[in-house]
Design an enzyme around this catalytic site. Structure first.
Site, short mmCIF file in Angstrom:
data_model
loop_
_atom_site.label_atom_id
_atom_site.label_comp_id
_atom_site.label_asym_id
_atom_site.label_seq_id
_atom_site.Cartn_x
_atom_site.Cartn_y
_atom_site.Cartn_z
N HIS A 1 0.83 -1.28 0.11
CA HIS A 1 0.03 -0.07 -0.46
C HIS A 1 1.44 1.62 0.05
O HIS A 1 1.46 1.38 0.96
CB HIS A 1 -0.69 0.43 0.92
CG HIS A 1 -1.39 0.91 1.09
ND1 HIS A 1 -1.57 2.29 2.35
CD2 HIS A 1 -2.96 1.70 0.29
CE1 HIS A 1 -2.64 3.21 2.10
NE2 HIS A 1 -3.36 3.17 0.93
N HIS A 2 0.68 2.27 -0.95
CA HIS A 2 1.11 3.22 -0.84
C HIS A 2 0.43 4.40 -1.21
O HIS A 2 -0.57 4.65 -2.23
CB HIS A 2 2.24 3.41 -2.15
CG HIS A 2 3.06 2.56 -2.18
ND1 HIS A 2 4.19 2.75 -3.56
CD2 HIS A 2 4.33 1.99 -1.71
CE1 HIS A 2 4.94 1.41 -3.39
NE2 HIS A 2 4.93 1.34 -2.28
N GLU A 3 0.46 4.93 0.07
CA GLU A 3 -0.81 6.44 0.26
C GLU A 3 0.25 7.54 -0.06
O GLU A 3 1.28 7.60 0.75
CB GLU A 3 -1.49 6.23 1.34
CG GLU A 3 -2.34 7.78 1.94
CD GLU A 3 -3.05 8.31 0.72
OE1 GLU A 3 -2.93 8.68 0.34
OE2 GLU A 3 -4.60 7.14 0.58
N HIS B 1 -6.23 4.30 -6.43
CA HIS B 1 -7.75 5.13 -5.74
C HIS B 1 -7.54 6.37 -5.55
O HIS B 1 -6.37 7.18 -5.72
CB HIS B 1 -7.76 4.62 -4.03
CG HIS B 1 -8.15 3.13 -4.13
ND1 HIS B 1 -9.09 2.89 -3.21
CD2 HIS B 1 -8.20 2.52 -4.57
CE1 HIS B 1 -9.65 1.56 -3.04
NE2 HIS B 1 -8.97 0.63 -4.10
N GLU B 2 -8.57 7.18 -5.66
CA GLU B 2 -8.34 8.62 -5.35
C GLU B 2 -8.31 9.37 -6.75
O GLU B 2 -7.84 10.33 -6.75
CB GLU B 2 -7.98 9.06 -4.24
CG GLU B 2 -8.64 8.53 -3.01
CD GLU B 2 -8.55 7.70 -2.75
OE1 GLU B 2 -9.34 7.32 -1.50
OE2 GLU B 2 -7.05 7.62 -2.69
N GLU C 1 -10.39 2.98 -8.33
CA GLU C 1 -11.46 3.01 -7.31
C GLU C 1 -12.45 4.97 -7.67
O GLU C 1 -12.79 3.99 -8.83
CB GLU C 1 -11.21 3.61 -6.12
CG GLU C 1 -12.28 3.64 -4.94
CD GLU C 1 -11.45 5.04 -3.92
OE1 GLU C 1 -12.25 4.21 -2.66
OE2 GLU C 1 -10.80 5.80 -3.40
N GLU D 1 -16.49 2.00 1.67
CA GLU D 1 -15.68 2.60 2.56
C GLU D 1 -16.58 3.03 3.05
O GLU D 1 -16.98 3.90 4.21
CB GLU D 1 -14.61 3.09 2.69
CG GLU D 1 -14.37 3.80 1.56
CD GLU D 1 -13.12 4.35 0.90
OE1 GLU D 1 -12.74 5.55 0.88
OE2 GLU D 1 -12.07 3.71 0.76
#
Length: 701
Positions: free
Chosen positions: A407-409, A477-478, A496, A502
């Site tokens: 996961h890379h936020e 995502h986003e 996403e 969510e």
């Protein structure tokens, strides 16, 4: 088998060909192109005798140069036809036919040094794609697009399914209204909302005389996303390109072209969902090999943070500078989800039930330093928290035959992420991570750029390319909403780019109709990581104090059906292991259902109301069926004539219990089995906000 044929007509010069007409391969659609007396290019589209679009203008506003919108003449007309079949790396069907007729009109502007632009149309039986092309030429080399003048003028006040034209978020529930009623002013903006009569694509419309029209784009490369400005009086739509920090839309150099503008149209809702027009308008992949790309199901340390059972951050303090780089000096908060022992629990569950991967969010340092701040340096993507052992978990997962998903936020500090991508991907390869989920929560850095602008579009595409070069799969995502680029980058498994499951955990949630609209809107451009499979519908069970009154607006059976109706080659079993362990009989469907398909049949569909889809598993004689409804309970009668004649099957039906409803009794379900064949008919009872899932496996002749 490939079939190709071409017919070329060229050389219509000057005013000799001011109007052109082209029909789709079987004459379902007709497109007329012509220049007005003032040299304005216009087009219109008909479906049989029904108007789809009235005469609509084409053109470009350029910065510092005369507009390419009038004073044009036709310099050349080329037409051709094309018919071949190609095989996607993964997808909803095994083969895709690409059959169209093409019209390419070269326009010249004598008053501006003879500048040229080509408008290229492709007519399929299920719709139209067109784009602007800028050949290399002395009068137009480096140029800046201020805005497009592309119009989609509708003949009437259609019913439409829309979300606001927000430059930075797609995470809205859909409003269903007439075009004349579009107004996002009362809607609370998630990030930055622009004009209240501006909407996003894909935009789904339905006419009173039964036409379904979907407007979107394909192959979004080196260009901003297209929004649509609604004229609520005339029912016209005009393109609006997401601006850059300078206010201009796109910085280009010829030769160049825009994305395709797409119009999918049919008098059957099922045919809109079956359309492959957007995929066909994208380029084939340039990757030499694709065997490393593996559709999959996964669980993860994720939902427990959303339901307030755990946290992404490791420490209590919000000032990580107190510790410098010595994270052991920070006091743990005792709720950090991404700890070694907890992750092992998910690995054990995945291994026991045949799920391929485990996603872990919150494993890396920096979450305490973010909290929505518009900060450049937050994450480095390689440093774990003290309670997360990368080598130990690599060995443990490998011993269980399970992969870990990275996961890379980015915290939307995209310049920071781009500087660190090479090191981050080397780290992944070193420790056996084959897939990454990226996130872009917050305001973009470079400051002033938008999630859906040209700069960020180029970043998403570069990331797909770079991960592909490293043989890494990616789930974004986003991000900007997809436009079929998963054909070009088949490692880009999903995005996403819409309001996912969510939101049911920490907001007003998603209304039951939401999932019946998404396939007609967001999913027209590509797969969505919606994160289905929530079994503990009443969220108070996880944290009674913080989740009081919260629930997912669904039944448990509907959550199963979403694995079929909301397509993705990477599907999450999104709930906690302990939720599934209480309902292992229902969890069996998640274990069984495929994520890659040889065939897909859209059996029943109406946007905002219901959807029933059947899919045949890749390389197997197994079919899976999902049926969902909105707030209204329904009975769906489903013919199984897609099954192989002469073969007997056993259907396992996961259905809402008679007492079930999304609001009062969401977790009540029943499971029954029956023998079926191609002559059988299933009668599915769907509760309010509910659904049904069916696995159909052969049992012999």
């Amino acid at each position: 088998m490939k079939r190709l044929s071409f017919l070329l007509l060229a050389g219509f010069m000057g005013t000799a060909a001011q109007a052109q007409t082209v029909h789709s391969p079987t004459n379902k659609l007709t497109l007329n192109f012509q220049l007005s007396p003032s040299g304005e290019p216009t087009y219109q589209v008909r479906f049989g005798a029904k108007p789809v679009l009235k005469p609509s203008r084409l053109g470009m506003l350029l910065q510092g140069q005369p507009a390419l919108d009038k004073g044009l003449t036709i310099a050349r007309v080329d037409s051709s036809q094309h018919d071949d079949t190609w095989q996607p790396v993964w997808g909803e069907v095994k083969h895709i036919r690409n059959r169209y007729k093409e019209l390419a009109v070269t326009l010249q502007q004598p008053a501006s040094n003879g500048r040229r632009v080509v408008v290229r149309f492709r007519l399929y039986d299920d719709g139209v794609g067109f784009r602007y092309e800028f050949p290399q030429q002395p009068g137009l080399s480096y140029f800046v697009v201020q805005q497009e003048l592309t119009e989609f003028n509708l003949p009437a006040d259609h019913k439409t399914f829309w979300i606001p034209g927000d430059y930075d978020s797609n995470e809205y529930t859909y409003t269903t209204s007439r075009l004349s009623q579009v107004n996002s002013a009362p809607i609370e903006a998630i990030q930055l909302k622009s004009d209240p009569k501006r909407v996003q694509t894909p935009l789904m419309l339905k006419s009173d005389d039964g036409l379904y029209v979907n407007l979107h784009e394909a192959a979004l490369v080196n260009y901003p996303a297209m929004m649509l400005d609604v004229d609520t009086q005339t029912f016209g739509l005009r393109s609006h390109l997401v601006p850059s920090v300078t206010g201009a839309a796109a910085y280009l150099q010829a030769p160049e072209h825009t994305p395709w503008r797409t119009i999918v149209v049919s008098d059957k809702a099922t045919e809109v969902l079956a359309s492959k027009l957007i995929l066909n308008l994208n380029e084939p992949t340039a990757f030499a090999t694709t065997t490393w790309i593996k559709p999959q199901k996964f669980v993860g340390v994720w939902w427990e943070m959303h339901v307030n059972k755990a946290s992404w951050n490791y420490a209590d303090t919000s000032n990580i500078k107190l510790a410098g780089t010595d994270w052991s000096r920070l006091k743990p908060n005792g709720h950090h989800g991404a700890n070694t022992q907890n992750v092992k629990r998910y690995i054990d569950f995945a291994a026991k039930h045949g799920l391929q991967s485990v996603l872990v969010e919150g494993w890396n340092v920096g979450w305490e330093d973010w909290a929505g701040n518009w900060k450049e340096e937050v994450f480095d993507f390689v440093t774990p928290y003290p309670d997360f052992s990368v080598p130990e978990l690599q060995q443990y997962a490998a011993s269980k035959g399970v992969k870990l998903m990275m996961h890379h936020e980015t915290s939307s500090s995209v310049t920071n992420y781009e500087r660190r991508q090479d090191a981050a991907y080397r780290f992944m390869k070193q420790y056996g991570y084959e897939a990454v989920k990226t996130g872009y929560v917050g305001r973009i850095i470079p400051r002033g750029e938008h999630h859906d602008g040209q700069w960020m579009v180029n970043h998403y595409n570069r990331t797909a390319q770079k991960t592909g070069e490293n043989q890494i799969m990616v789930d974004m995502h986003e991000s900007v909403r997809p436009t079929g680029l998963h054909r070009t980058y088949p490692n880009w498994l999903a995005s996403e780019a819409a309001r996912g499951n969510e939101f049911n955990a920490w907001s007003t949630g998603n209304p039951p109709e939401h999932e019946t609209i998404l396939p007609f809107t967001r999913l027209m451009g590509g797969p969505m990581d919606y994160t289905p499979g929530i079994f503990q519908i009443k969220l108070e069970g996880w944290n009674p104090q913080r989740n009081q009154g919260k629930q997912v607006h669904t039944t448990l059976a509907k959550q199963l059906a979403l694995y079929v109706t909301l397509y993705s080659p990477v599907q999450m079993a999104a709930d906690l292991p302990e939720a599934y362990e209480q309902h292992l009989d229902a969890f069996q469907f998640i274990k069984d259902v495929a994520v890659d398909w040889d065939d897909t049949r859209i059996l029943l569909a109406e946007p905002g109301d219901y959807l029933t889809t059947a899919r045949k598993a890749k390389g197997k004689e197994e079919w899976y069926l999902g049926s969902i409804t909105d707030e209204q309970a329904r009975t769906q009668t489903v013919k199984l004539d897609f099954l192989t004649p002469g073969t007997r099957y056993e259907a396992t039906i996961y259905a809402d219990a008679k007492s079930a409803s999304w609001d009062k009794n969401p977790m009540a379900y029943q499971i029954r089995k029956q023998k079926v064949d191609s002559k059988s008919v299933l009668k599915l009872q769907l509760a309010a906000g509910g659904g049904a899932a069916v696995s159909i496996k052969p049992v012999g002749k």
